[in-house]
Design a protein around this motif. Structure first.
Motif, PDB file in Angstrom:
ATOM      1  N   GLY A  64       0.779  -1.231   0.000  1.00  0.00           N
ATOM      2  CA  GLY A  64       0.000   0.000   0.000  1.00  0.00           C
ATOM      3  C   GLY A  64       0.809   1.280   0.000  1.00  0.00           C
ATOM      4  N   GLN A  65       2.109   1.194   0.290  1.00  0.00           N
ATOM      5  CA  GLN A  65       2.960   2.391   0.278  1.00  0.00           C
ATOM      6  C   GLN A  65       3.289   2.783  -1.166  1.00  0.00           C
ATOM      7  N   ARG A  66       3.435   4.097  -1.388  1.00  0.00           N
ATOM      8  CA  ARG A  66       3.756   4.611  -2.724  1.00  0.00           C
ATOM      9  C   ARG A  66       5.262   4.871  -2.821  1.00  0.00           C
ATOM     10  N   PHE A  67       5.884   4.277  -3.837  1.00  0.00           N
ATOM     11  CA  PHE A  67       7.330   4.343  -4.006  1.00  0.00           C
ATOM     12  C   PHE A  67       7.708   5.090  -5.276  1.00  0.00           C
ATOM     13  N   VAL A  68       8.786   5.866  -5.182  1.00  0.00           N
ATOM     14  CA  VAL A  68       9.431   6.452  -6.358  1.00  0.00           C
ATOM     15  C   VAL A  68      10.856   5.904  -6.392  1.00  0.00           C
ATOM     16  N   ILE A  69      11.279   5.410  -7.556  1.00  0.00           N
ATOM     17  CA  ILE A  69      12.609   4.813  -7.689  1.00  0.00           C
ATOM     18  C   ILE A  69      13.396   5.539  -8.768  1.00  0.00           C
ATOM     19  N   GLN A  70      14.497   6.174  -8.361  1.00  0.00           N
ATOM     20  CA  GLN A  70      15.391   6.816  -9.318  1.00  0.00           C
ATOM     21  C   GLN A  70      16.507   5.829  -9.656  1.00  0.00           C
ATOM     22  N   LEU A  82      10.500  -6.576  -6.548  1.00  0.00           N
ATOM     23  CA  LEU A  82      10.222  -7.192  -5.254  1.00  0.00           C
ATOM     24  C   LEU A  82       9.239  -6.364  -4.429  1.00  0.00           C
ATOM     25  N   ILE A  83       9.335  -5.047  -4.532  1.00  0.00           N
ATOM     26  CA  ILE A  83       8.371  -4.170  -3.854  1.00  0.00           C
ATOM     27  C   ILE A  83       6.982  -4.370  -4.437  1.00  0.00           C
ATOM     28  N   HIS A  84       6.921  -4.469  -5.765  1.00  0.00           N
ATOM     29  CA  HIS A  84       5.635  -4.713  -6.443  1.00  0.00           C
ATOM     30  C   HIS A  84       5.023  -6.040  -5.978  1.00  0.00           C
ATOM     31  N   GLU A  85       5.865  -7.076  -5.891  1.00  0.00           N
ATOM     32  CA  GLU A  85       5.383  -8.393  -5.442  1.00  0.00           C
ATOM     33  C   GLU A  85       4.912  -8.362  -3.995  1.00  0.00           C
ATOM     34  N   ALA A  86       5.489  -7.452  -3.189  1.00  0.00           N
ATOM     35  CA  ALA A  86       5.110  -7.337  -1.776  1.00  0.00           C
ATOM     36  C   ALA A  86       3.892  -6.437  -1.574  1.00  0.00           C
ATOM     37  N   GLY A  87       3.332  -5.926  -2.663  1.00  0.00           N
ATOM     38  CA  GLY A  87       2.120  -5.104  -2.561  1.00  0.00           C
ATOM     39  C   GLY A  87       2.365  -3.617  -2.536  1.00  0.00           C
ATOM     40  N   GLY A  88       3.628  -3.209  -2.696  1.00  0.00           N
ATOM     41  CA  GLY A  88       3.926  -1.783  -2.776  1.00  0.00           C
ATOM     42  C   GLY A  88       3.525  -1.233  -4.135  1.00  0.00           C
ATOM     43  N   LYS A  89       3.273   0.068  -4.173  1.00  0.00           N
ATOM     44  CA  LYS A  89       2.832   0.722  -5.405  1.00  0.00           C
ATOM     45  C   LYS A  89       3.953   1.630  -5.912  1.00  0.00           C
ATOM     46  N   VAL A  90       4.597   1.230  -7.002  1.00  0.00           N
ATOM     47  CA  VAL A  90       5.659   2.046  -7.589  1.00  0.00           C
ATOM     48  C   VAL A  90       4.994   3.058  -8.521  1.00  0.00           C
ATOM     49  N   VAL A 151      22.755  13.109  -5.602  1.00  0.00           N
ATOM     50  CA  VAL A 151      21.571  13.591  -6.332  1.00  0.00           C
ATOM     51  C   VAL A 151      20.626  14.391  -5.440  1.00  0.00           C
ATOM     52  N   ILE A 152      20.673  14.148  -4.135  1.00  0.00           N
ATOM     53  CA  ILE A 152      19.841  14.907  -3.199  1.00  0.00           C
ATOM     54  C   ILE A 152      20.746  15.926  -2.511  1.00  0.00           C
ATOM     55  N   ASN A 153      20.471  17.205  -2.769  1.00  0.00           N
ATOM     56  CA  ASN A 153      21.341  18.264  -2.285  1.00  0.00           C
ATOM     57  C   ASN A 153      20.513  19.450  -1.795  1.00  0.00           C
ATOM     58  N   ARG A 154      21.199  20.536  -1.432  1.00  0.00           N
ATOM     59  CA  ARG A 154      20.469  21.672  -0.851  1.00  0.00           C
ATOM     60  C   ARG A 154      19.518  22.322  -1.854  1.00  0.00           C
ATOM     61  N   GLU A 155      19.781  22.152  -3.157  1.00  0.00           N
ATOM     62  CA  GLU A 155      18.900  22.748  -4.168  1.00  0.00           C
ATOM     63  C   GLU A 155      17.544  22.053  -4.247  1.00  0.00           C
ATOM     64  N   ASN A 156      17.508  20.745  -3.996  1.00  0.00           N
ATOM     65  CA  ASN A 156      16.231  20.025  -4.174  1.00  0.00           C
ATOM     66  C   ASN A 156      15.681  19.397  -2.898  1.00  0.00           C
ATOM     67  N   ALA A 157      16.423  19.428  -1.795  1.00  0.00           N
ATOM     68  CA  ALA A 157      15.984  18.744  -0.569  1.00  0.00           C
ATOM     69  C   ALA A 157      14.630  19.238  -0.075  1.00  0.00           C
ATOM     70  N   ASN A 158      14.384  20.543  -0.188  1.00  0.00           N
ATOM     71  CA  ASN A 158      13.110  21.091   0.292  1.00  0.00           C
ATOM     72  C   ASN A 158      11.918  20.663  -0.556  1.00  0.00           C
ATOM     73  N   ASP A 159      12.196  20.219  -1.781  1.00  0.00           N
ATOM     74  CA  ASP A 159      11.114  19.809  -2.687  1.00  0.00           C
ATOM     75  C   ASP A 159      10.683  18.353  -2.484  1.00  0.00           C
ATOM     76  N   ILE A 160      11.461  17.600  -1.735  1.00  0.00           N
ATOM     77  CA  ILE A 160      11.166  16.175  -1.556  1.00  0.00           C
ATOM     78  C   ILE A 160       9.930  15.995  -0.673  1.00  0.00           C
ATOM     79  N   LYS A 161       8.996  15.180  -1.148  1.00  0.00           N
ATOM     80  CA  LYS A 161       7.732  14.969  -0.439  1.00  0.00           C
ATOM     81  C   LYS A 161       7.695  13.639   0.317  1.00  0.00           C
ATOM     82  N   ALA A 162       8.649  12.764   0.045  1.00  0.00           N
ATOM     83  CA  ALA A 162       8.674  11.443   0.688  1.00  0.00           C
ATOM     84  C   ALA A 162       8.864  11.576   2.196  1.00  0.00           C
ATOM     85  N   LYS A 163       8.290  10.633   2.931  1.00  0.00           N
ATOM     86  CA  LYS A 163       8.463  10.580   4.387  1.00  0.00           C
ATOM     87  C   LYS A 163       9.705   9.755   4.754  1.00  0.00           C
ATOM     88  N   PHE A 164      10.065   8.834   3.841  1.00  0.00           N
ATOM     89  CA  PHE A 164      11.219   7.956   4.053  1.00  0.00           C
ATOM     90  C   PHE A 164      12.089   7.954   2.798  1.00  0.00           C
TER      91      PHE A 164
END
Length: 269
Positions: A64-70, A82-90, A151-164
Protein backbone atom coordinates in the motif's frame (compact mmCIF):
# COMPACT_ATOMS: atom_id res chain seq x y z
CA UNK A 1 27.67 -2.91 -6.03
CA UNK A 2 28.13 -4.49 -9.46
CA UNK A 3 30.54 -7.21 -10.52
CA UNK A 4 31.04 -8.88 -13.88
CA UNK A 5 30.89 -12.69 -13.42
CA UNK A 6 33.25 -13.26 -16.37
CA UNK A 7 35.84 -10.93 -14.84
CA UNK A 8 35.52 -12.71 -11.51
CA UNK A 9 35.96 -16.07 -13.27
CA UNK A 10 39.13 -14.79 -14.95
CA UNK A 11 40.54 -13.63 -11.59
CA UNK A 12 39.75 -17.05 -10.10
CA UNK A 13 41.51 -18.85 -12.95
CA UNK A 14 44.59 -16.63 -12.85
CA UNK A 15 44.96 -17.01 -9.07
CA UNK A 16 44.37 -20.76 -9.27
CA UNK A 17 47.19 -21.16 -11.82
CA UNK A 18 49.68 -20.25 -9.12
CA UNK A 19 47.97 -21.36 -5.91
CA UNK A 20 45.72 -24.26 -6.92
CA UNK A 21 41.94 -24.17 -7.25
CA UNK A 22 40.76 -21.53 -4.74
CA UNK A 23 37.10 -20.61 -5.36
CA UNK A 24 36.84 -18.51 -2.19
CA UNK A 25 39.46 -16.02 -3.40
CA UNK A 26 36.89 -13.88 -5.23
CA UNK A 27 33.09 -13.50 -5.20
CA UNK A 28 30.52 -12.60 -7.84
CA UNK A 29 31.50 -15.64 -9.91
CA UNK A 30 29.22 -17.45 -12.39
CA UNK A 31 27.04 -20.06 -10.66
CA UNK A 32 28.80 -22.96 -12.40
CA UNK A 33 32.17 -21.76 -11.10
CA UNK A 34 31.19 -21.46 -7.44
CA UNK A 35 29.01 -18.36 -7.51
CA UNK A 36 26.01 -18.02 -5.21
CA UNK A 37 22.38 -18.36 -6.19
CA UNK A 38 20.50 -15.14 -5.48
CA UNK A 39 23.55 -12.90 -5.97
CA UNK A 40 22.09 -11.02 -8.95
CA UNK A 41 19.02 -9.89 -7.00
CA UNK A 42 20.81 -9.54 -3.66
CA UNK A 43 21.26 -5.77 -3.44
CA UNK A 44 17.67 -5.11 -4.55
CA UNK A 45 16.34 -7.80 -2.22
CA UNK A 46 18.36 -6.31 0.61
CA UNK A 47 16.73 -2.94 -0.16
CA UNK A 48 13.31 -4.60 0.24
CA UNK A 49 14.26 -6.28 3.54
CA UNK A 50 15.79 -3.04 4.88
CA UNK A 51 12.68 -1.09 3.88
CA UNK A 52 10.45 -3.66 5.59
CA UNK A 53 12.50 -3.39 8.78
CA UNK A 54 12.27 0.40 8.80
CA UNK A 55 8.55 0.48 8.04
CA UNK A 56 7.81 -2.14 10.70
CA UNK A 57 9.50 0.16 13.22
CA UNK A 58 6.92 2.79 12.25
CA UNK A 59 3.94 0.42 12.32
CA UNK A 60 3.71 0.19 8.54
CA UNK A 61 4.33 -2.42 5.84
CA UNK A 62 5.43 -2.25 2.20
CA UNK A 63 1.91 -3.11 1.00
CA UNK A 64 0.00 0.00 0.00
CA UNK A 65 2.96 2.39 0.28
CA UNK A 66 3.76 4.61 -2.72
CA UNK A 67 7.33 4.34 -4.01
CA UNK A 68 9.43 6.45 -6.36
CA UNK A 69 12.61 4.81 -7.69
CA UNK A 70 15.39 6.82 -9.32
CA UNK A 71 17.51 4.39 -11.32
CA UNK A 72 16.33 1.20 -13.01
CA UNK A 73 19.53 -0.77 -13.37
CA UNK A 74 20.22 -3.99 -11.51
CA UNK A 75 19.43 -2.59 -8.05
CA UNK A 76 16.48 -0.37 -8.96
CA UNK A 77 14.78 -2.92 -11.20
CA UNK A 78 15.07 -5.74 -8.67
CA UNK A 79 13.89 -3.46 -5.87
CA UNK A 80 10.90 -2.39 -7.99
CA UNK A 81 10.00 -5.99 -8.86
CA UNK A 82 10.22 -7.19 -5.25
CA UNK A 83 8.37 -4.17 -3.85
CA UNK A 84 5.63 -4.71 -6.44
CA UNK A 85 5.38 -8.39 -5.44
CA UNK A 86 5.11 -7.34 -1.78
CA UNK A 87 2.12 -5.10 -2.56
CA UNK A 88 3.93 -1.78 -2.78
CA UNK A 89 2.83 0.72 -5.40
CA UNK A 90 5.66 2.05 -7.59
CA UNK A 91 4.28 5.37 -8.87
CA UNK A 92 7.32 6.79 -10.69
CA UNK A 93 10.58 5.45 -12.12
CA UNK A 94 13.50 7.00 -13.97
CA UNK A 95 16.69 5.85 -15.66
CA UNK A 96 19.21 7.34 -18.06
CA UNK A 97 16.66 7.21 -20.90
CA UNK A 98 13.88 9.16 -19.18
CA UNK A 99 11.20 9.09 -16.48
CA UNK A 100 7.65 7.81 -16.19
CA UNK A 101 4.79 8.18 -13.72
CA UNK A 102 1.43 6.58 -12.91
CA UNK A 103 -0.17 7.65 -9.64
CA UNK A 104 -2.19 4.43 -9.58
CA UNK A 105 0.95 2.30 -9.73
CA UNK A 106 3.12 1.19 -12.65
CA UNK A 107 2.78 -2.37 -13.98
CA UNK A 108 6.32 -3.43 -13.05
CA UNK A 109 6.39 -6.82 -14.88
CA UNK A 110 5.28 -5.01 -18.06
CA UNK A 111 7.89 -2.29 -17.50
CA UNK A 112 10.64 -4.90 -17.01
CA UNK A 113 9.68 -6.46 -20.34
CA UNK A 114 9.72 -3.04 -22.02
CA UNK A 115 13.14 -2.18 -20.59
CA UNK A 116 14.57 -5.49 -21.76
CA UNK A 117 13.35 -4.82 -25.28
CA UNK A 118 14.02 -1.06 -25.50
CA UNK A 119 17.01 -0.60 -23.12
CA UNK A 120 15.24 1.99 -20.98
CA UNK A 121 11.96 3.13 -19.41
CA UNK A 122 11.41 5.80 -22.10
CA UNK A 123 8.43 5.09 -24.32
CA UNK A 124 6.68 2.73 -21.88
CA UNK A 125 3.01 2.85 -22.85
CA UNK A 126 1.64 2.01 -19.41
CA UNK A 127 2.61 5.33 -17.78
CA UNK A 128 3.01 9.04 -18.49
CA UNK A 129 6.36 10.55 -19.43
CA UNK A 130 7.71 13.18 -17.02
CA UNK A 131 10.88 15.24 -16.77
CA UNK A 132 13.74 13.23 -15.28
CA UNK A 133 14.70 16.26 -13.18
CA UNK A 134 11.37 16.09 -11.31
CA UNK A 135 11.62 12.44 -10.21
CA UNK A 136 12.96 13.16 -6.70
CA UNK A 137 10.15 15.63 -5.99
CA UNK A 138 7.29 13.34 -7.07
CA UNK A 139 4.61 12.75 -4.43
CA UNK A 140 5.22 9.45 -2.64
CA UNK A 141 5.68 7.82 0.75
CA UNK A 142 9.12 6.31 0.08
CA UNK A 143 11.86 7.57 -2.22
CA UNK A 144 14.56 5.16 -3.35
CA UNK A 145 17.56 6.80 -5.05
CA UNK A 146 19.21 3.83 -6.79
CA UNK A 147 21.44 5.55 -9.33
CA UNK A 148 24.14 8.14 -8.70
CA UNK A 149 25.73 9.80 -5.70
CA UNK A 150 24.99 13.38 -4.67
CA UNK A 151 21.57 13.59 -6.33
CA UNK A 152 19.84 14.91 -3.20
CA UNK A 153 21.34 18.26 -2.29
CA UNK A 154 20.47 21.67 -0.85
CA UNK A 155 18.90 22.75 -4.17
CA UNK A 156 16.23 20.03 -4.17
CA UNK A 157 15.98 18.74 -0.57
CA UNK A 158 13.11 21.09 0.29
CA UNK A 159 11.11 19.81 -2.69
CA UNK A 160 11.17 16.17 -1.56
CA UNK A 161 7.73 14.97 -0.44
CA UNK A 162 8.67 11.44 0.69
CA UNK A 163 8.46 10.58 4.39
CA UNK A 164 11.22 7.96 4.05
CA UNK A 165 14.33 7.79 1.87
CA UNK A 166 16.04 4.43 1.29
CA UNK A 167 19.57 4.97 0.00
CA UNK A 168 20.03 2.16 -2.52
CA UNK A 169 22.73 4.18 -4.33
CA UNK A 170 26.08 5.04 -2.75
CA UNK A 171 26.06 8.45 -1.04
CA UNK A 172 22.98 9.88 -2.82
CA UNK A 173 22.37 12.50 -0.09
CA UNK A 174 24.89 15.23 0.68
CA UNK A 175 25.39 16.55 4.25
CA UNK A 176 23.50 19.82 3.66
CA UNK A 177 20.50 17.91 2.33
CA UNK A 178 20.72 15.56 5.32
CA UNK A 179 20.28 18.52 7.64
CA UNK A 180 17.38 20.00 5.67
CA UNK A 181 15.55 16.67 5.47
CA UNK A 182 16.12 15.94 9.15
CA UNK A 183 14.45 19.25 10.07
CA UNK A 184 11.50 18.26 7.84
CA UNK A 185 11.18 14.98 9.74
CA UNK A 186 12.19 12.78 6.80
CA UNK A 187 13.69 9.45 7.92
CA UNK A 188 16.73 8.38 5.88
CA UNK A 189 17.93 4.79 5.84
CA UNK A 190 21.64 5.19 5.03
CA UNK A 191 23.45 3.53 2.13
CA UNK A 192 25.94 1.78 4.42
CA UNK A 193 23.02 -0.38 5.59
CA UNK A 194 20.33 -0.10 2.91
CA UNK A 195 22.43 -1.36 -0.02
CA UNK A 196 24.44 -3.96 1.88
CA UNK A 197 22.53 -6.95 0.47
CA UNK A 198 24.98 -7.50 -2.38
CA UNK A 199 28.12 -7.62 -0.27
CA UNK A 200 26.31 -9.75 2.31
CA UNK A 201 25.49 -12.40 -0.31
CA UNK A 202 29.09 -12.14 -1.54
CA UNK A 203 30.04 -13.11 2.02
CA UNK A 204 27.60 -16.03 1.75
CA UNK A 205 29.31 -17.05 -1.50
CA UNK A 206 32.66 -17.10 0.31
CA UNK A 207 31.12 -19.19 3.12
CA UNK A 208 29.71 -21.69 0.61
CA UNK A 209 33.09 -21.93 -1.15
CA UNK A 210 34.88 -22.56 2.15
CA UNK A 211 32.33 -25.23 3.09
CA UNK A 212 32.39 -26.77 -0.37
CA UNK A 213 28.59 -26.84 -0.22
CA UNK A 214 26.14 -24.82 -2.31
CA UNK A 215 23.04 -23.36 -0.65
CA UNK A 216 19.72 -23.28 -2.49
CA UNK A 217 18.28 -19.85 -3.29
CA UNK A 218 15.66 -20.03 -0.55
CA UNK A 219 18.40 -20.45 2.06
CA UNK A 220 20.42 -17.55 0.61
CA UNK A 221 17.37 -15.27 0.74
CA UNK A 222 16.37 -16.42 4.24
CA UNK A 223 19.89 -15.82 5.57
CA UNK A 224 19.99 -12.40 3.92
CA UNK A 225 16.69 -11.44 5.54
CA UNK A 226 17.98 -12.60 8.93
CA UNK A 227 21.19 -10.57 8.61
CA UNK A 228 19.35 -7.43 7.43
CA UNK A 229 16.78 -7.65 10.24
CA UNK A 230 19.49 -8.14 12.87
CA UNK A 231 21.53 -5.34 11.33
CA UNK A 232 18.60 -2.96 11.64
CA UNK A 233 18.10 -3.89 15.30
CA UNK A 234 21.81 -3.28 15.97
CA UNK A 235 21.68 0.13 14.28
CA UNK A 236 18.55 1.11 16.25
CA UNK A 237 20.24 0.10 19.52
CA UNK A 238 23.19 2.33 18.65
CA UNK A 239 20.79 5.18 17.85
CA UNK A 240 19.14 4.82 21.27
CA UNK A 241 22.50 4.65 23.07
CA UNK A 242 23.87 7.77 21.38
CA UNK A 243 20.58 9.60 20.69
CA UNK A 244 21.40 9.95 17.00
CA UNK A 245 19.85 9.40 13.58
CA UNK A 246 20.14 6.21 11.53
CA UNK A 247 23.14 7.40 9.50
CA UNK A 248 25.20 8.24 12.57
CA UNK A 249 23.99 5.03 14.25
CA UNK A 250 25.17 2.93 11.30
CA UNK A 251 28.55 4.69 11.12
CA UNK A 252 29.04 4.40 14.89
CA UNK A 253 28.19 0.70 14.83
CA UNK A 254 30.66 0.09 11.99
CA UNK A 255 33.47 2.06 13.60
CA UNK A 256 32.88 0.35 16.95
CA UNK A 257 33.12 -3.09 15.34
CA UNK A 258 36.39 -2.23 13.60
CA UNK A 259 37.79 -0.70 16.80
CA UNK A 260 36.80 -3.76 18.84
CA UNK A 261 38.38 -6.14 16.30
CA UNK A 262 41.55 -4.05 16.38
CA UNK A 263 41.78 -4.21 20.18
CA UNK A 264 41.08 -7.96 20.25
CA UNK A 265 43.96 -8.50 17.82
CA UNK A 266 46.31 -6.42 19.97
CA UNK A 267 46.79 -3.74 17.31
CA UNK A 268 45.85 -0.77 19.48
CA UNK A 269 48.41 2.01 19.77
Amino acid sequence: MGTNPQTMAWILDEYSKFHGYSPAVVTGKPIDLGGSLGRDAATGRGVLFATEALLNEHGKSVAGQRFVIQGFGNVGSWAAQLIHEAGGKVVAVSDISGAIKDKNGIDIPALLKHVKEHKGVKGFGGANAIESSSILAEDCDILIPAALGGVINRENANDIKAKFIIEAANHPTDPEADEILSKKGVVILPDIFANSGGVTVSYFEWVQNIQGFMWDEAKVNAELKKYIQQGFKDVKEMCKTHNCDLRMGAFTLGVNRVARATVLRGWEA
